[in-house]
Design a protein around this motif. Sequence first.
Motif, mmCIF file in Angstrom:
data_model
loop_
_atom_site.group_PDB
_atom_site.id
_atom_site.type_symbol
_atom_site.label_atom_id
_atom_site.label_comp_id
_atom_site.label_asym_id
_atom_site.label_seq_id
_atom_site.Cartn_x
_atom_site.Cartn_y
_atom_site.Cartn_z
ATOM 1 N N LYS A 124 9.471 27.706 14.855
ATOM 2 C CA LYS A 124 8.159 27.508 14.251
ATOM 3 C C LYS A 124 8.221 27.997 12.809
ATOM 4 C CE LYS A 124 3.224 28.000 15.096
ATOM 5 N NZ LYS A 124 2.216 28.269 16.148
ATOM 6 N N ILE A 126 6.360 28.883 9.433
ATOM 7 C CA ILE A 126 5.033 29.276 8.974
ATOM 8 C C ILE A 126 5.102 29.692 7.502
ATOM 9 C CG2 ILE A 126 3.024 30.750 9.375
ATOM 10 C CD1 ILE A 126 4.049 31.236 12.199
ATOM 11 N N GLU A 158 8.515 23.093 14.814
ATOM 12 C CA GLU A 158 7.081 22.947 14.571
ATOM 13 C C GLU A 158 6.767 23.479 13.179
ATOM 14 O OE1 GLU A 158 2.826 24.717 16.247
ATOM 15 O OE2 GLU A 158 4.604 24.794 17.519
ATOM 16 N N VAL A 160 3.931 24.436 10.391
ATOM 17 C CA VAL A 160 2.521 24.736 10.161
ATOM 18 C C VAL A 160 2.163 24.216 8.773
ATOM 19 C CG1 VAL A 160 0.816 26.561 9.852
ATOM 20 C CG2 VAL A 160 2.519 26.738 11.670
ATOM 21 N N ASN A 161 1.169 23.346 8.709
ATOM 22 C CA ASN A 161 0.769 22.742 7.440
ATOM 23 C C ASN A 161 -0.113 23.675 6.628
ATOM 24 O OD1 ASN A 161 -1.683 21.213 6.078
ATOM 25 N ND2 ASN A 161 0.106 19.886 5.840
ATOM 26 N N TYR A 163 -3.781 26.688 7.060
ATOM 27 C CA TYR A 163 -4.718 27.396 7.938
ATOM 28 C C TYR A 163 -5.827 28.013 7.085
ATOM 29 C CZ TYR A 163 -0.895 30.590 6.644
ATOM 30 O OH TYR A 163 0.084 31.273 5.951
ATOM 31 N N ASP A 166 -8.624 29.796 9.238
ATOM 32 C CA ASP A 166 -8.226 30.512 10.449
ATOM 33 C C ASP A 166 -9.129 31.725 10.657
ATOM 34 O OD1 ASP A 166 -5.901 31.147 12.528
ATOM 35 O OD2 ASP A 166 -6.394 33.013 11.478
#
Length: 331
Positions: A124, A126, A158, A160-161, A163, A166
Amino acid sequence: MIPSKTGVLLVNLGTPDSYRTKDVRKYLVEFLTDGRVIDIPAIPRHILVRGIIGPFRSPKSARIYKEVWTDEGSPLLVISEKLRAMVAGSLGEDYQVELAMRYQSPSIESVMERFKGKVLKKIKVIPLFPQYASATTGSVHQEVMRVLSSWQTIPNVEFVNSYPVDEAMIATHVARGAAHDLDSYDHILFSYHGLPERQLVKADEGTHCGQSKDCCFEWTGKNYYCYGAQCYATTKAIADGLGLSEDRYTVCFQSRLGKQPWKQPYTSDVIEHLAKGKGAKRLICFCPAFTADCLETIIEIGEEYAEEFKEMGGEELTLVEGLNTHPQWVE
């Protein structure tokens, strides 16, 4: 048996290896020759950066980096590494959490080697940029994909575009703000890193960007990936959390480079208007585009703009501490 371990790659922008001029020049050249940062053809971009910006800007930047440097090193790297360690501790043994910098050390490629060859459930990625921009998140994703393209076995990945609203992140900013007596300030600034206007238009997949002066004010399906719209959405969420009316705050953009138009209003212009036009004496500034306090917050806002504000007749410009390693942000 299905692999149980997940790799987590946290990525921040980058920092020179030291505040020495040669290291600052090396950083600036790597950063500014990225075609997503200065989006002009490669040959003139390299001539501009290697022949003009690098040699002439690096001595001045080195002096500023020396001012912000701590005994542990660059604040951006130190804070980001502490965040990595805290996230790793919170997630536990089923996660391998690594930190990389898009430019300089530790590089994405070198850190990705720690994942290579391991049987991971997924990786992932980020980026530590809440609002999406091609020059930041887009560049991180591109570099990760470049590195992965040479692997024989590519695991599930994955990305993450963004947030921008959030809940836990917004709650952290609200907590930071609530630590100050906001009613004692004449006005509140939300200052974001600027972008050239042409990059905002290029990133628009439709026909929304620039069609009106207030096209960024509302975050909708038409401008979902727009940096400006996401900045306004972040601001509104924080303001709502703090119970601020719209007349109490202003969104603005800092760190302009070059003479071409960048996203406006410029933070410097807003400060001048508040000081000279409104007679403001006390300002307080959030910097929600930066997840770790760095040169752009500590020096640019906390010292340079604060000094300019005083020269214009103001008394105090306070910088609100960034997300950094706040426990709520770690979670």
